[in-house]
Each structure stands twice: as C-alpha cells, then as structure tokens.
Design a protein around this motif. Sequence first.
Motif, PDB file in Angstrom:
ATOM      1  N   MET A   1       9.301  10.136  -6.152  1.00  0.00           N
ATOM      2  CA  MET A   1       9.534  10.294  -4.729  1.00  0.00           C
ATOM      3  C   MET A   1      10.387   9.150  -4.203  1.00  0.00           C
ATOM      4  SD  MET A   1       8.668  12.757  -2.932  1.00  0.00           S
ATOM      5  CE  MET A   1       9.868  12.755  -1.637  1.00  0.00           C
TER       6      MET A   1
ATOM      7  N   VAL B   1      -1.651  -2.834 -12.824  1.00  0.00           N
ATOM      8  CA  VAL B   1      -0.564  -2.480 -13.737  1.00  0.00           C
ATOM      9  C   VAL B   1      -0.225  -1.013 -13.559  1.00  0.00           C
ATOM     10  CG1 VAL B   1       0.140  -2.300 -16.127  1.00  0.00           C
ATOM     11  CG2 VAL B   1      -1.289  -4.192 -15.390  1.00  0.00           C
ATOM     12  N   PRO B   2       0.998  -0.723 -13.134  1.00  0.00           N
ATOM     13  CA  PRO B   2       1.325   0.684 -12.948  1.00  0.00           C
ATOM     14  C   PRO B   2       1.566   1.331 -14.284  1.00  0.00           C
ATOM     15  CG  PRO B   2       3.251  -0.657 -12.573  1.00  0.00           C
ATOM     16  CD  PRO B   2       2.127  -1.605 -12.862  1.00  0.00           C
ATOM     17  N   GLN B   3       1.273   2.620 -14.381  1.00  0.00           N
ATOM     18  CA  GLN B   3       1.695   3.277 -15.592  1.00  0.00           C
ATOM     19  C   GLN B   3       2.648   4.383 -15.205  1.00  0.00           C
ATOM     20  OE1 GLN B   3      -1.263   5.838 -16.366  1.00  0.00           O
ATOM     21  NE2 GLN B   3      -2.765   4.695 -15.247  1.00  0.00           N
TER      22      GLN B   3
ATOM     23  N   ALA C   1      -6.017  -2.251 -12.335  1.00  0.00           N
ATOM     24  CA  ALA C   1      -5.639  -1.684 -11.048  1.00  0.00           C
ATOM     25  C   ALA C   1      -4.226  -2.087 -10.674  1.00  0.00           C
ATOM     26  CB  ALA C   1      -6.620  -2.147  -9.976  1.00  0.00           C
TER      27      ALA C   1
ATOM     28  N   ALA D   1       0.822  -1.210   0.000  1.00  0.00           N
ATOM     29  CA  ALA D   1       0.000   0.000   0.000  1.00  0.00           C
ATOM     30  C   ALA D   1       0.857   1.262   0.000  1.00  0.00           C
ATOM     31  CB  ALA D   1      -0.929  -0.001   1.213  1.00  0.00           C
ATOM     32  N   VAL D   2       1.921   1.268   0.821  1.00  0.00           N
ATOM     33  CA  VAL D   2       2.767   2.464   0.891  1.00  0.00           C
ATOM     34  C   VAL D   2       3.477   2.700  -0.434  1.00  0.00           C
ATOM     35  CG1 VAL D   2       4.843   3.430   1.932  1.00  0.00           C
ATOM     36  CG2 VAL D   2       3.094   2.411   3.373  1.00  0.00           C
ATOM     37  N   ILE D   3       4.047   1.631  -0.995  1.00  0.00           N
ATOM     38  CA  ILE D   3       4.797   1.817  -2.243  1.00  0.00           C
ATOM     39  C   ILE D   3       3.886   2.248  -3.373  1.00  0.00           C
ATOM     40  CG2 ILE D   3       6.147   0.604  -3.979  1.00  0.00           C
ATOM     41  CD1 ILE D   3       7.564  -0.792  -1.858  1.00  0.00           C
ATOM     42  N   ARG D   4       2.660   1.722  -3.375  1.00  0.00           N
ATOM     43  CA  ARG D   4       1.755   2.124  -4.442  1.00  0.00           C
ATOM     44  C   ARG D   4       1.143   3.490  -4.185  1.00  0.00           C
ATOM     45  NH1 ARG D   4      -1.415  -3.405  -5.975  1.00  0.00           N
ATOM     46  NH2 ARG D   4      -2.201  -2.249  -7.731  1.00  0.00           N
ATOM     47  N   GLY D   5       1.299   4.002  -2.959  1.00  0.00           N
ATOM     48  CA  GLY D   5       0.690   5.284  -2.647  1.00  0.00           C
ATOM     49  C   GLY D   5       1.569   6.479  -2.978  1.00  0.00           C
ATOM     50  N   ILE D   6       2.876   6.232  -3.203  1.00  0.00           N
ATOM     51  CA  ILE D   6       3.729   7.379  -3.511  1.00  0.00           C
ATOM     52  C   ILE D   6       4.227   7.305  -4.957  1.00  0.00           C
ATOM     53  CG2 ILE D   6       4.475   7.656  -1.120  1.00  0.00           C
ATOM     54  CD1 ILE D   6       7.121   6.420  -1.875  1.00  0.00           C
ATOM     55  N   PRO D   7       4.501   8.468  -5.553  1.00  0.00           N
ATOM     56  CA  PRO D   7       4.967   8.454  -6.940  1.00  0.00           C
ATOM     57  C   PRO D   7       6.363   7.844  -7.035  1.00  0.00           C
ATOM     58  CG  PRO D   7       4.280  10.657  -6.239  1.00  0.00           C
ATOM     59  CD  PRO D   7       4.330   9.825  -5.029  1.00  0.00           C
TER      60      PRO D   7
ATOM     61  N   TYR E   1       4.106  -4.530  -7.239  1.00  0.00           N
ATOM     62  CA  TYR E   1       3.198  -4.893  -8.323  1.00  0.00           C
ATOM     63  C   TYR E   1       3.334  -6.354  -8.725  1.00  0.00           C
ATOM     64  CZ  TYR E   1       2.269   0.053  -8.783  1.00  0.00           C
ATOM     65  OH  TYR E   1       1.880   1.342  -8.526  1.00  0.00           O
TER      66      TYR E   1
ATOM     67  N   TYR F   1      10.017  -0.777  -6.068  1.00  0.00           N
ATOM     68  CA  TYR F   1       8.738  -0.346  -6.635  1.00  0.00           C
ATOM     69  C   TYR F   1       8.003  -1.506  -7.276  1.00  0.00           C
ATOM     70  CZ  TYR F   1       5.548   2.869  -9.042  1.00  0.00           C
ATOM     71  OH  TYR F   1       4.446   3.558  -9.476  1.00  0.00           O
TER      72      TYR F   1
END
Lengths: 251, 233, 244
Positions: free
Chosen positions: A78, A248-250, A246, A69-75, A112, A108
């Motif tokens: 950052m 897959v990061p872009q 949801a 959750a934390v890693i997916r919450g920050i850009p 995922y 990062y």
Amino acid sequence: MTELFSILHDYWKLLLIGSYPRGPLGGLAMTLLLSALSLMLTFPLSVLLALARTSGRVSLVRLSAAWVAVIRGIPLVMLIFWVYFLVPLLIGRNISGFATMLCTLIIYESAYICEIIRAGIQALPQGQHEAGRALGLNYIQCHLRVILPQALFNTLPSMLNQFVSIIKETSLGYVINVQELTFAASQVNGQVLTFPFQIFFILAAGYFLVCYAFTRLAHLLERSIQRKRLGQGHEGPPVPLAASPADVPQV
Amino acid sequence: MSFDPVSLLQGQYGQLIFHGLSLTIELAFCAWLLAMVLAMFLAIIRLTDRPLLRRLVIAYVAYHRNVPTLVQLMVWYFGIPALVPEQTQIWMARYNSEFLLAMIALGMCQAAYFSEDIRAGLRALGPGQSEAARSLGLTYLGSMRHVILPQALRHAAPALVSNSILLFKNTSLAMAIGLAEITYAIREVESDSFRTFECYLIATALYLSCSLLLMAGSSWISRRYRIIGAGRI
Amino acid sequence: MIIFSNVQKWYGRYHALKYITAEVKKGEVVVLLGPSGSGKSTLIRTVNRLEEVQEGQILFDGFDVTSTARHQDVNELRSRVGFVFQQFNLFPHMSALDNVTLAPIHVKGLKRSHARELAMTLLERVGMRHKAGSFPGQLSGGQQQRVAIARALAMEPPAMLFDEPTSALDPEMVGEVLSVMRDLANDGMTMMCVTHEMNFAREVADSIWFMDGGEIVEKSTPEVFFSNPTHDRAQRFLADRSKR
C-alpha cells in the motif's frame, strides 16, 4: 534436477547483475544496492524520530508515535502505491521504479529503525545522560558525543537483522517492475516457461543464502559485543541487542 | 476535482471493494488458523529428544524467516502446481486456487514465526513449573494442558498478536498472484475511475482500522486472561 | 518407608552421590544437613525421580522407585510422594484453591466438590483458608510456601519431602512455614527435610543425616549431633554455623 543446472548456467548473469553493462543494473546486485542505500538514507530520519520519541516533549512524542503507528499499520504494498502516486505530484515529474522503491523503503524502515535506536537509547544506564549534562554538555552535544555513539554501537546486531528484513522487502519491487532479483527471476520464468518450480526454487535459495549469511553474522556480532561488555564489568540489565519480534517487520 | 470517497463505496465499485475486504478477512483468518495449529505442532516437536526432528523444525523456521513472503507465495502459486499431477492442477484451478495457495503459503510462513514466539513463551517459564506439575503425578500431557501451555501462551501473547497483525497485512501480497483482496480490488477501481487519492485513502483506512481493531481486541484478551499478580513472583 | 541401598549417581564424570545406604522409618523425621554441593538436594530429588540414579535401589513405601520404566508408573509414584520446593513453584495462573485441587481432580479423579472440601480443610490446616481465592502473585513468600505444602498434602502422601523450604524466604516469614512443618511432624507424618534451620533440626528431627561430598558422613540423633559430632567435617560445619 538437471534443468536446475542448465537454467543456472544460462541465466546466472541475469539473476546476479541484470542486463548490466548493456542495460540497467538488476538482479541480486540491484537488490543489495537498493537495500544498502535504503538503510543508509533512512538513518538520519530514524535518528531524528528516535530523538523525538525520547525527548519527553509531549507533542514530539505523540507526533513520532503517530508516524510509527500509521506506517506500521498499513502493508508495504500500500505504501509503495502511495509513494508511486504522491511523489510525482509533489516534485512535478515522474520518477523511476527504483527511486519509488527507495523512497518507500526509507519511509517504511524509518518506523522500525527508529524503534531500534529508541530501545538502544533507553537501555543505556540513566547515569550516562546525567554525567553528560553534569559536565555542562547541552542536549545536542550530550547526544552526539555520549548517548548516540554507545546506543548505536549496541544496536549493530539489530541493524544487521533489519538489513536482512530490507533485503526481503525489496522483493516487493516486483510489483512496480523494479529490476531486482524477484523481477529478474520472473523474467527468466517468462522466457523458459516450462520449469517454473526450478526457477522459483533458485530464487528462494538465493534469498535464503544471502539472508541466512547476514543473520549468522548478526548473531556472531551480538555474541562478541556481549563478551566485550561483560569483560568491562558492565552492570545492570543486558541491552536488548536484537529487537523484539514485535519490532522486526517481516515481508 | 471533487473529493467524494463515499461514492466509491456504492454500486459496482463498492461491491468490488467489499468483496475484496471479505476475501482479505477470510484469507487472514484461515491462514491464521493454519499457522497456529502448525506452530503448536512445531513447538512440541522442538521439545522432543530426537535431534533429527528438532533439526527439521529448525530448518523449516530458517527457510520461512529468510525467504521473502512474496517469494514464498510465488513458489507455491507458480512453482508447486508444476509438480503436482495434472488432475490435481485442473481440480485446483477450478476451485479458486489463488485463495487456497495463498492461504497455505501465508499460513506456513507465519507458523514459523508463531512457533518461535511460543518457544520464547515456554522458555520464559523455567524448569520449576514442570517439576512441580510432574511431582504431583500429572502426566506429560496433563502438565502441558493444565500448567505449561496456559502460562506459555500468556507469555507469548504480545508477540503472537503482533505477528498476527503482520499476517493480516501480508494478505496484501496475494494481489501479486491475482487474488482479489483489498489492494487488488482498489487497484481495479482506481484504474477504472482514475480517482487514485480517494481509492488509496479507502484502502488505507480499511487496513488501519482492521489493525487497530485487532490491537484493541488483543488488549482486551490480555486483560481478561492476565495472570493476576504476575511480576511479583 | 524410604530405603536407599547403595545408591550412586554421576553427573557426567562428577560423582554426585556415593554409596548411599540409609532408611527413613515410618513416622520418622529425618533432616539432611551439610555444606552446599554435598548432595542433599540431589538425594532427596531421587526419591520421586526428579533425578535419576545410575546404581543402587530406592524403595518408597514398598514401591521400587529405581526400576520403574513405564511413564505411567512414574506418575503414580510421584502422586504418592509429597514434594515441597525451595522456590514454591505454585502455578501463578490459578488461585490457591485451584493449585491445591488440580492434582486430586486430574490425577486421582476426585469429584470437584469433594476435592474442594479436601482443599479447604488443608488450607485451614496451614492457616491459609482466608486466602483460598487469592492468586500466588498476591501472596507473600511464606503464604505461598504454605499453600505449596497444602498442595502436596492434598494427594494424601505417606511421606513428605522438603527441599530447603525456607531458604528463599525473608527471615520474618520462615517461622510460619516451620511451624506448619512442626505440626505435620507432631501429627506423625514421615518427613525428609533438607534445611539450614538448625533450631528446627534440633527440635523436630528424629535423625540427622550429615552429608559431605556426596556421602552420608554421619547419622545420629539431634542430641548427639549438636553437642558432640564424631566426624571432624561435621564439627567444622557446626563451628562455622555457630560463628554467625
């Protein structure tokens, strides 16, 4: 239009492999190297995280969920700055931009890829796990020999799609002067100065060709896996081969 | 070394940080609006019978999904201004072109993802709904408005929310073109004060709390607008 | 009321409907029987243009269905044909009442209060008045189909078409839907019905059209059809059915 070709003609080497062999590797070659290394090195961490998520032990599940959750919450930007700042503190010496980017991507992507592996594990029929335990295999053996081989194979197309995401994420190395493709293009722009559109058009086209090719490959792989499984009379709901949007990061 | 992040939020530094926060939120909101409107357009065009139009939309989506967002930003900020006539360049430079171009780039990029989510939502419906709507005599627009879109958007909501949060995080990329959003502002404060850990902590906290807020908001929305009894049919 | 003249339809090269010439008179109840793939559903769906025909003519209440080109007129036609689907196709994001009032308000232009009155009366008629505020997800299959019938009736159509209305229902719910349809027939509604419910056909139908391979192979009354069908395909069909 002609400027496009003259730029390509003059700078193709820089864009493709950087200043190698007279200097460090760069350009597209660096991008691909960085991406492949990140994917390989993030793998063990992701498997551990996925196992923690599916273990059923509340503390492990919560810990790994918090990490994700934390890693997916920050850009990503950052995170790059955090790693750039923290790692030298932790190991006592400075590290190169390449190593920074590598560490960042490993951390990062773990969030995922762990989700992809988790989905793959949970999509296997319950019977697989039960059969393994019924034969007397313990947790580690069961996962190593029965669960993970199947889950990982089924998630190959997703992994390939994730690889494409990683390739796109390496472009952020530009921010800390890592010698990948985007940085190379900005170097070319710094030299040529008068044709920025053409240069960035080439940059975009370069990424497009590489990423599109891998995406099509993933698609073909998915179809052939589907056909194989259907041929074996696989029953039950289809394994979600591609991660949901949801996951897959872009970049 | 003292640990006092709160002091950074006051005075000159505080001003920079809050200005960055407000820019981030404005950029995210404007880009989101642009992306949503564009995505509806794209989804509707995708439904028409003209193969040429459909292929254009497919190409649009393919470009924006295969080129990194940072590179797209750079194409808009460095590349496009070189193409427009000089008068427009001067006008753009005067009116904060970083914000405008970042908004366009991020909006157009996300529109591709949103349109795919809406498409998936439409596909989840099945032909029966539109047949039933048309059988009652509703026009194409009427059936879209009353029957199809309300359901498709509800189906697409989770993916749309998740992509919206991504849009919010992508605003950080605008620092690369010099827009003074949170990440850029925090770097300024950090390079001036040398209190790196506290600065990064503040930025991380801001991003995390905004993401969590967005997620909570979307939970509330999906509960409020859920289709009662869905899952049985 | 509904007149088919030499109607033909192809799906690519597959000849789905062959030389259909038939008439449903006002107040008549016609039941279409036949094996799967015989074209029964296809035929019934041509009446409100859910399926297109390539040749022939279909008249509905004097209205030429086949020659209408403008979208406006097709919508008008559809608003006058009541259609009930096998899968009910209720709108899950609206209550039962809103499902029924949607078309009267937005197609016919009725005022909301007027439409609600009308809807409540119809829901009463199908025995669903007490569930007017419920959503489709909260209703059983039989209840949903009855609401679907009310929804179709809300447009006050001169005729109702039923495409296998009970095939998707659990057996214990079939009866409640059939009794609603029986009441409609007794009230004099013109009906065209595709169904596998033989007893319903025997008791309620005025005419049986037996279809096989895209053609209407036999047209007769229920008494004649069920005791002594002329065509051998019809005989085989009935024999298969009675074995079960």
